[in-house]
Every structure is written in structure tokens, then in C-alpha cells.
Enzyme design. Sequence first.
Site, PDB file in Angstrom:
ATOM      1  N   HIS A   1       7.465  -1.657   1.782  1.00 23.78           N
ATOM      2  CA  HIS A   1       8.049  -0.332   1.580  1.00 23.78           C
ATOM      3  C   HIS A   1       8.880   0.013   2.800  1.00 23.78           C
ATOM      4  O   HIS A   1       8.400  -0.043   3.935  1.00 23.78           O
ATOM      5  CB  HIS A   1       6.959   0.724   1.379  1.00 23.78           C
ATOM      6  CG  HIS A   1       7.514   2.100   1.208  1.00 23.78           C
ATOM      7  ND1 HIS A   1       7.947   2.592  -0.007  1.00 23.78           N
ATOM      8  CD2 HIS A   1       7.738   3.092   2.108  1.00 23.78           C
ATOM      9  CE1 HIS A   1       8.392   3.817   0.144  1.00 23.78           C
ATOM     10  NE2 HIS A   1       8.285   4.149   1.428  1.00 23.78           N
ATOM     11  N   CYS A   2      10.137   0.353   2.583  1.00 19.51           N
ATOM     12  CA  CYS A   2      11.059   0.626   3.688  1.00 19.51           C
ATOM     13  C   CYS A   2      11.380   2.116   3.734  1.00 19.51           C
ATOM     14  O   CYS A   2      12.081   2.630   2.848  1.00 19.51           O
ATOM     15  CB  CYS A   2      12.340  -0.193   3.515  1.00 19.51           C
ATOM     16  SG  CYS A   2      13.512   0.029   4.877  1.00 19.51           S
TER      17      CYS A   2
END
Length: 263
Positions: free
Chosen positions: A126-127
Site C-alpha cells: 500500500h503506497c
Amino acid sequence: MTGPSSDNTTNIITWLLILLVGAPFNFYISPQIWIVLHPSLPIISYVMYFSCVLFLFLTQFTDPGIIPRKEIIEKMKDENLLHFIPTEDDNADYQVKICVTCMIKKPPRSNHCAECDNCVDVFDHHCPFVNNCIGKRNYAYFISFISTLTMAAISFGIEFLSFVILIATTDEKVQQILIIVLMIPFGICIILIFGLLIFHIFLIITGKTTKEQLKNLEMSSTNRKCQRTKSLFNCRTIIEKQQYDQIRYDQDLIKINPIVVPT
């Protein structure tokens, strides 16, 4: 198609940095480099910069591979998704991984993202900078974003050096001050982005995701700690080591004085 609202601040800062840093280069420095030096460098900068913005947009607003939850699949009645709904046999089979939140069978390499609260197919990570998960459907956009961002940063750095040396001033001291003050943080950013790109190139070559790579490193580290713990607190291991050391000592003693025979 975006992530949680908690990532909005980080995502907005990312957009502002890219847009605000790119604006003076695109509208002030690049046109002068075009005239004074050569058009090729500004053309590369324009292409890489606008490609970077495009791929950032695509990465953020593309479905990363979200697998619908059980209740959604039941309402959609899509035959292509019905196989995700677990059966009684699946519940009894420990090899079948079931997401207790989404109540679906998790495909291989999928993972439930705690930030987005969704199961993502071929989950990478997850960025928060793009405010989205990186998965099966937007990983190519993410890699393209990092690559074009790296190239744009490098071309902007070369343009800035050319601008300071050829256009801004002829005073060498002022040139040195400008280069040191502005290029050091710029260079650090380039190194960080380039390092991230190299890491993902390594993942592509090895066929792993970020989560899988970090999990392998964590498991390897845990195994090393367990081995050290066993050697420190396992009495049998300690005695075996002492016996081995005694044999080595006796062998060395015989080599020094062959008459001595160990008992």
C-alpha cells in the site's frame, strides 16, 4: 478509486511537489536551455515530466485488483466471481486461505490491505504517496511512474546545472553556492527515487512482490535469531560445542608434542 482519507495529506504533498517543482523548469529554465544549449534536453524533460504526471494519475485512480466481498459477489451474480465464495469443503480444508473480513477465498499472492480494507489480487504494497494499493492491475503504471520520475529528476538536474553555469551568472562563487544549496537536496531525492526503482527492478527479476520480499527477510531474520537462541540456551548444543573444542585442542596438542597422548 482511491485509498483511505488518512493518506490524503501525503498524496496532496506528492502532487504539489511534482507540480510545483516541475513548473519553473517547464516554463522558465527549459525554454532558455532550448535556445542556449540544445532542444534535445528540454524535449526529454518535457516527455518524462508529463509522462510522470500521467502515470501518477493512472496509478492512483486505477483499480489495483480489488476482489469484491462475498455479499457484493452474491448481489452481482457474476459467474466469473462465484468461485471466490467459500464452500463447506473449503472451510474444512486448511490449505484454502479464507479472508475472515471479506469472507472470500483468497487467491494465491493476494492479501487483505489493512489501510484500504480490501483484498487485492497479487498485492505488492500500500503506497500512501499515490493513495492506493499497488497490485496486479496498476503495478505496471506504478513502475512507469517511478521510472519516468527518476528520468525527469535527472534531466531537471542536468538542466539546472546548465542553467547556473551558462545563463544565471558568471560569478564562480555564486555558481558554487547555488549548486551546493540547491543540488544537495535535489541529489538526495534522485538517489532515493533511483534506489526505489532499483529495488522494484530486482523484484521484477526475482518474480516477487514487496510484501513477499519483506516477509522472506523477516522469516530469515527470525530463523537466525532462533539459531542464536538455541546456541545460547540449549544445554545440549553447549555440551556438544565443548566436546568439539576439546577434540580440537587434543589434536593440536598431539601436533605440538606427539609423545603426549590425551586421556
